[in-house]
Scaffold this motif. Structure first.
Motif, PDB file in Angstrom:
ATOM      1  N   PHE A  79      90.291  40.868  49.462  1.00  0.00           N
ATOM      2  CA  PHE A  79      90.045  40.246  50.763  1.00  0.00           C
ATOM      3  C   PHE A  79      90.841  40.977  51.829  1.00  0.00           C
ATOM      4  O   PHE A  79      91.961  41.439  51.588  1.00  0.00           O
ATOM      5  CB  PHE A  79      90.476  38.778  50.746  1.00  0.00           C
ATOM      6  N   VAL A  80      90.251  41.046  53.023  1.00  0.00           N
ATOM      7  CA  VAL A  80      90.950  41.612  54.172  1.00  0.00           C
ATOM      8  C   VAL A  80      91.042  40.525  55.244  1.00  0.00           C
ATOM      9  O   VAL A  80      90.030  39.955  55.657  1.00  0.00           O
ATOM     10  CB  VAL A  80      90.213  42.846  54.745  1.00  0.00           C
ATOM     11  N   SER A  81      92.274  40.241  55.667  1.00  0.00           N
ATOM     12  CA  SER A  81      92.516  39.176  56.633  1.00  0.00           C
ATOM     13  C   SER A  81      93.082  39.742  57.926  1.00  0.00           C
ATOM     14  O   SER A  81      93.671  40.823  57.938  1.00  0.00           O
ATOM     15  CB  SER A  81      93.507  38.168  56.030  1.00  0.00           C
ATOM     16  N   ARG A  82      92.910  39.000  59.006  1.00  0.00           N
ATOM     17  CA  ARG A  82      93.492  39.434  60.280  1.00  0.00           C
ATOM     18  C   ARG A  82      95.013  39.382  60.235  1.00  0.00           C
ATOM     19  O   ARG A  82      95.695  40.148  60.905  1.00  0.00           O
ATOM     20  CB  ARG A  82      92.988  38.540  61.428  1.00  0.00           C
ATOM     21  N   ARG A  83      95.536  38.428  59.445  1.00  0.00           N
ATOM     22  CA  ARG A  83      96.983  38.271  59.332  1.00  0.00           C
ATOM     23  C   ARG A  83      97.470  38.735  57.961  1.00  0.00           C
ATOM     24  O   ARG A  83      96.750  38.637  56.979  1.00  0.00           O
ATOM     25  CB  ARG A  83      97.379  36.808  59.530  1.00  0.00           C
ATOM     26  N   LYS A  84      98.685  39.215  57.925  1.00  0.00           N
ATOM     27  CA  LYS A  84      99.296  39.633  56.663  1.00  0.00           C
ATOM     28  C   LYS A  84      99.499  38.400  55.794  1.00  0.00           C
ATOM     29  O   LYS A  84     100.154  37.441  56.200  1.00  0.00           O
ATOM     30  CB  LYS A  84     100.632  40.298  56.960  1.00  0.00           C
ATOM     31  N   ARG A  85      98.895  38.386  54.609  1.00  0.00           N
ATOM     32  CA  ARG A  85      98.997  37.245  53.717  1.00  0.00           C
ATOM     33  C   ARG A  85      99.173  37.734  52.283  1.00  0.00           C
ATOM     34  O   ARG A  85      98.710  38.821  51.931  1.00  0.00           O
ATOM     35  CB  ARG A  85      97.741  36.361  53.805  1.00  0.00           C
ATOM     36  N   LYS A  86      99.815  36.912  51.487  1.00  0.00           N
ATOM     37  CA  LYS A  86     100.050  37.268  50.096  1.00  0.00           C
ATOM     38  C   LYS A  86      98.720  37.453  49.385  1.00  0.00           C
ATOM     39  O   LYS A  86      97.808  36.623  49.520  1.00  0.00           O
ATOM     40  CB  LYS A  86     100.864  36.161  49.415  1.00  0.00           C
ATOM     41  N   TYR A  87      98.593  38.520  48.628  1.00  0.00           N
ATOM     42  CA  TYR A  87      97.415  38.878  47.839  1.00  0.00           C
ATOM     43  C   TYR A  87      96.240  39.390  48.690  1.00  0.00           C
ATOM     44  O   TYR A  87      95.225  39.802  48.145  1.00  0.00           O
ATOM     45  CB  TYR A  87      96.929  37.697  46.983  1.00  0.00           C
ATOM     46  N   PHE A  88      96.345  39.334  50.011  1.00  0.00           N
ATOM     47  CA  PHE A  88      95.282  39.828  50.882  1.00  0.00           C
ATOM     48  C   PHE A  88      95.752  41.083  51.605  1.00  0.00           C
ATOM     49  O   PHE A  88      96.940  41.202  51.944  1.00  0.00           O
ATOM     50  CB  PHE A  88      94.903  38.793  51.951  1.00  0.00           C
ATOM     51  N   LEU A  89      94.823  41.996  51.851  1.00  0.00           N
ATOM     52  CA  LEU A  89      95.104  43.117  52.731  1.00  0.00           C
ATOM     53  C   LEU A  89      94.934  42.664  54.174  1.00  0.00           C
ATOM     54  O   LEU A  89      94.196  41.714  54.456  1.00  0.00           O
ATOM     55  CB  LEU A  89      94.141  44.264  52.448  1.00  0.00           C
ATOM     56  N   SER A  90      95.597  43.334  55.084  1.00  0.00           N
ATOM     57  CA  SER A  90      95.335  43.132  56.505  1.00  0.00           C
ATOM     58  C   SER A  90      94.561  44.352  57.004  1.00  0.00           C
ATOM     59  O   SER A  90      94.504  45.388  56.320  1.00  0.00           O
ATOM     60  CB  SER A  90      96.636  42.971  57.285  1.00  0.00           C
ATOM     61  N   TYR A  91      93.977  44.248  58.184  1.00  0.00           N
ATOM     62  CA  TYR A  91      93.236  45.390  58.734  1.00  0.00           C
ATOM     63  C   TYR A  91      94.170  46.583  58.950  1.00  0.00           C
ATOM     64  O   TYR A  91      93.748  47.730  58.840  1.00  0.00           O
ATOM     65  CB  TYR A  91      92.528  44.990  60.035  1.00  0.00           C
ATOM     66  N   ASP A  92      95.444  46.293  59.228  1.00  0.00           N
ATOM     67  CA  ASP A  92      96.415  47.382  59.409  1.00  0.00           C
ATOM     68  C   ASP A  92      96.666  48.144  58.108  1.00  0.00           C
ATOM     69  O   ASP A  92      97.127  49.287  58.125  1.00  0.00           O
ATOM     70  CB  ASP A  92      97.745  46.821  59.930  1.00  0.00           C
ATOM     71  N   ASP A  93      96.395  47.495  56.982  1.00  0.00           N
ATOM     72  CA  ASP A  93      96.599  48.140  55.679  1.00  0.00           C
ATOM     73  C   ASP A  93      95.496  49.143  55.344  1.00  0.00           C
ATOM     74  O   ASP A  93      95.673  50.004  54.472  1.00  0.00           O
ATOM     75  CB  ASP A  93      96.636  47.103  54.560  1.00  0.00           C
ATOM     76  N   LEU A  94      94.351  49.015  55.993  1.00  0.00           N
ATOM     77  CA  LEU A  94      93.208  49.854  55.644  1.00  0.00           C
ATOM     78  C   LEU A  94      93.472  51.308  56.050  1.00  0.00           C
ATOM     79  O   LEU A  94      93.777  51.603  57.199  1.00  0.00           O
ATOM     80  CB  LEU A  94      91.936  49.341  56.322  1.00  0.00           C
ATOM     81  N   ASN A  95      93.360  52.198  55.082  1.00  0.00           N
ATOM     82  CA  ASN A  95      93.604  53.615  55.331  1.00  0.00           C
ATOM     83  C   ASN A  95      92.645  54.443  54.482  1.00  0.00           C
ATOM     84  O   ASN A  95      91.763  53.909  53.803  1.00  0.00           O
ATOM     85  CB  ASN A  95      95.066  53.974  55.022  1.00  0.00           C
ATOM     86  N   LYS A  96      92.809  55.732  54.533  1.00  0.00           N
ATOM     87  CA  LYS A  96      91.910  56.634  53.815  1.00  0.00           C
ATOM     88  C   LYS A  96      91.917  56.361  52.314  1.00  0.00           C
ATOM     89  O   LYS A  96      90.852  56.317  51.678  1.00  0.00           O
ATOM     90  CB  LYS A  96      92.314  58.084  54.080  1.00  0.00           C
ATOM     91  N   ASP A  97      93.091  56.156  51.739  1.00  0.00           N
ATOM     92  CA  ASP A  97      93.189  55.924  50.293  1.00  0.00           C
ATOM     93  C   ASP A  97      92.445  54.651  49.873  1.00  0.00           C
ATOM     94  O   ASP A  97      91.712  54.648  48.876  1.00  0.00           O
ATOM     95  CB  ASP A  97      94.660  55.819  49.868  1.00  0.00           C
ATOM     96  N   ILE A  98      92.622  53.583  50.624  1.00  0.00           N
ATOM     97  CA  ILE A  98      91.955  52.319  50.284  1.00  0.00           C
ATOM     98  C   ILE A  98      90.446  52.452  50.423  1.00  0.00           C
ATOM     99  O   ILE A  98      89.680  51.973  49.577  1.00  0.00           O
ATOM    100  CB  ILE A  98      92.495  51.169  51.157  1.00  0.00           C
ATOM    101  N   LEU A  99      90.001  53.133  51.465  1.00  0.00           N
ATOM    102  CA  LEU A  99      88.556  53.288  51.657  1.00  0.00           C
ATOM    103  C   LEU A  99      87.944  54.256  50.650  1.00  0.00           C
ATOM    104  O   LEU A  99      86.752  54.182  50.367  1.00  0.00           O
ATOM    105  CB  LEU A  99      88.263  53.738  53.090  1.00  0.00           C
ATOM    106  N   GLU A 100      88.739  55.131  50.102  1.00  0.00           N
ATOM    107  CA  GLU A 100      88.227  56.021  49.054  1.00  0.00           C
ATOM    108  C   GLU A 100      88.075  55.292  47.726  1.00  0.00           C
ATOM    109  O   GLU A 100      87.268  55.679  46.883  1.00  0.00           O
ATOM    110  CB  GLU A 100      89.150  57.237  48.889  1.00  0.00           C
TER     111      GLU A 100
END
Length: 256
Positions: free
Chosen positions: A157-178
């Motif tokens: 899951f990707v959330s607007r806010r930093k939450r346990k077990y969830f990614l935030s939009y700020d976490d999304l990077n090249k490695d995650i999208l690959e």
């Protein structure tokens, strides 16, 4: 079917939600009634500010069933007398059937709507065991995760806010999208009239190996999908899911 019985009063169906002027549901059902020569049936939009107002909707004479949309798919459960096992497990209801005002039963047809529209695209996936990103953490995202789990697809899951077990939009990077080639938008971001908005995904890292699914269907091609398409990704909007789940709703309302 029950709606074909002759009556002096119109049998009513409808859509319950908030700020739902964009919805295609009313036109879908009015066209359906026309094709099936049903003149004693209507489909109304119940745009309510608070879920508590749903109690008065359920008391409307000749109301047989409703679809439920954002943001009430979870909160409506407290106003029902019964709920199916799948809907209970997910915690999301998008269809309500009213039986003589005594029974108000909740169902989830988003499950089959998403699964049937999504499954047929799986042949286009470039990886045998792809991972998915589910954008949003609301009631619809729970349905999507339920289907992905049943299909054996891992997800985050990707959330607007930093939450346990969830990614935030700020976490999304090249490695995650690959490592996550399936990206499913379960948020209303980009829905008409706010068509110049889109989820904050780093689109520069998207390729033709990605698959983008947007539950938004108005506009037909959201900015989220346009940006992905420019990078060569396979795209699909939520219109087919809407049509499938609506037809499933119709079956429920007409069942004994």
């Amino acid at each position: 079917m029950m709606v074909k019985k002759t009556t002096d009063n119109k049998i009513i169906f409808g859509l319950i939600g908030k700020n739902i002027g964009y919805s295609f549901s009313r036109n879908f059902f009015l066209e359906k009634f026309k094709k099936e020569s049903l003149s004693n049936v209507d489909y109304k939009i119940f745009d309510i500010e608070k879920i508590e107002k749903v109690s008065s909707i359920f008391r409307i004479p000749y109301l047989i069933g409703c679809n439920v949309t954002i943001p009430y798919k979870t909160s409506i459960i407290n106003f029902l007398t019964e709920i199916t096992a799948e809907a209970k497990e997910i915690g999301s209801v998008n269809v309500v059937k009213i039986i003589r005002k005594k029974k108000i039963i909740g169902y989830n047809t988003d499950i089959i709507g998403f699964q049937l529209s999504f499954e047929k695209d799986m042949k286009f996936f470039h990886e045998k065991n792809p991972n998915a990103l589910i954008l949003g953490t609301g009631s619809v995202s729970k349905t999507i995760s339920f289907v992905l789990k049943n299909l054996g697809i891992s997800y985050q899951f990707v959330s607007r806010r930093k939450r346990k077990y969830f990614l935030s939009y700020d976490d999304l990077n090249k490695d995650i999208l690959e490592t996550h080639k399936i990206i499913i938008n379960c948020t209303p971001v980009g829905t008409y009239p706010n068509i110049n908005s889109c989820p904050l995904v780093p689109y520069q890292f998207i390729s033709k190996k990605h698959y983008f699914y947007d539950l938004v269907y108005n506009p037909n091609k959201s900015l989220f999908l346009k940006k992905a398409e420019k990078k060569g990704a396979f795209i699909r909007n939520g219109l087919e899911m809407l049509n499938i789940q609506a037809n499933e709703s119709w079956k429920i309302w007409n069942s004994p």
